[in-house]
Scaffold this motif. Structure first.
Motif, PDB file in Angstrom:
ATOM      1  N   ASP A 108       0.850  -1.183   0.000  1.00  0.00           N
ATOM      2  CA  ASP A 108       0.000   0.000   0.000  1.00  0.00           C
ATOM      3  C   ASP A 108       0.897   1.249   0.000  1.00  0.00           C
ATOM      4  O   ASP A 108       2.104   1.155   0.283  1.00  0.00           O
ATOM      5  N   PHE A 109       0.304   2.406  -0.266  1.00  0.00           N
ATOM      6  CA  PHE A 109       1.091   3.642  -0.308  1.00  0.00           C
ATOM      7  C   PHE A 109       0.813   4.535   0.903  1.00  0.00           C
ATOM      8  O   PHE A 109       1.664   4.714   1.767  1.00  0.00           O
ATOM      9  N   SER A 129      -2.130   1.328  -4.757  1.00  0.00           N
ATOM     10  CA  SER A 129      -2.768   2.338  -3.924  1.00  0.00           C
ATOM     11  C   SER A 129      -4.201   2.596  -4.359  1.00  0.00           C
ATOM     12  O   SER A 129      -4.498   2.669  -5.553  1.00  0.00           O
ATOM     13  N   ALA A 137      -2.297   3.484  -9.106  1.00  0.00           N
ATOM     14  CA  ALA A 137      -3.208   4.302  -8.306  1.00  0.00           C
ATOM     15  C   ALA A 137      -4.248   4.905  -9.256  1.00  0.00           C
ATOM     16  O   ALA A 137      -4.275   4.575 -10.441  1.00  0.00           O
TER      17      ALA A 137
END
Length: 210
Positions: A13-14, A102, A122
């Motif tokens: 994850d970011f 993300s 993302a």
């Protein structure tokens, strides 16, 4: 035990994982609807009145600053884990690809790690004067990416928040903190706790012979 000779890919994850703060929370609190609005939207999400995409979309619709203003504020208030880049380099040297997945903003992810040698996925945002427009890119969806990865390899996942819960069914080895760790404890899902990417690397070396 997951041995190093296996076909393994690492996903992280970011927001709140690679970084020390969640960019969407920061933007909503500082330049959007504020904390009270965010909590109301979160309550609707927890009550299943809206899904995660709608939650993020509603939060960002309240943000009405320019990208230049946002980028400056983000750089001044959010930092990347100092161990992230060395971790990616170590994984690359060891033959384990790392991808950032993300549910957040593509432009923000690019702002912080776009110059690094790591793939990232993302969702784009159009910065409109009437409010930012968050647009879901199915190619960047965590579930879609991890479901596809699960077919070809063992999956290691590193995350911290509610957007990571959907990833859990596709993960062979999980690193979790914050809300994701709370969820795993509630559901009796095995995971390794971590504070930074140095600890992730140490656990992989110590327990899994990486």
């Amino acid at each position: 035990m997951m041995k190093s000779q296996m076909n393994i890919e690492i996903f992280t994850d970011f927001d709140g994982t690679v970084t020390d703060r969640d960019s969407i929370v920061f933007l909503t609190q500082e330049f959007g609807g504020g904390e009270e609005y965010r909590q109301q939207a979160l309550s609707r999400y927890r009550n299943s009145e809206i899904d995660l995409f709608e939650l993020i979309q509603e939060e960002l619709a309240t943000v009405k600053i320019s990208w230049d203003e946002a980028a400056k504020a983000l750089r001044e208030n959010i930092s990347v884990d100092p161990y992230f880049v060395p971790f990616v380099q170590w994984c690359s040297h060891s033959g384990y690809p790392v991808s950032v997945v993300s549910s957040g903003i593509l432009q923000v992810v690019s702002l912080f790690i776009g110059d690094e040698d790591v793939s990232y996925h993302a969702h784009p945002v159009e910065m409109k004067e009437s409010g930012w427009l968050y647009q879901k890119d199915e190619r960047a969806d965590k579930v879609n990416l991890l479901r596809a990865a699960k077919v070809r390899c063992k999956v290691i996942y590193i995350g911290d928040g509610i957007s990571d819960i959907s990833a859990v069914p596709y993960v062979d080895l999980l690193f979790a903190k914050n809300r994701l760790a709370d969820y795993c404890q509630e559901q009796a899902i095995p995971f390794f706790s971590f504070r930074n990417f140095q600890e992730v690397q140490e656990i992989l070396i110590r327990h899994f012979n990486f």
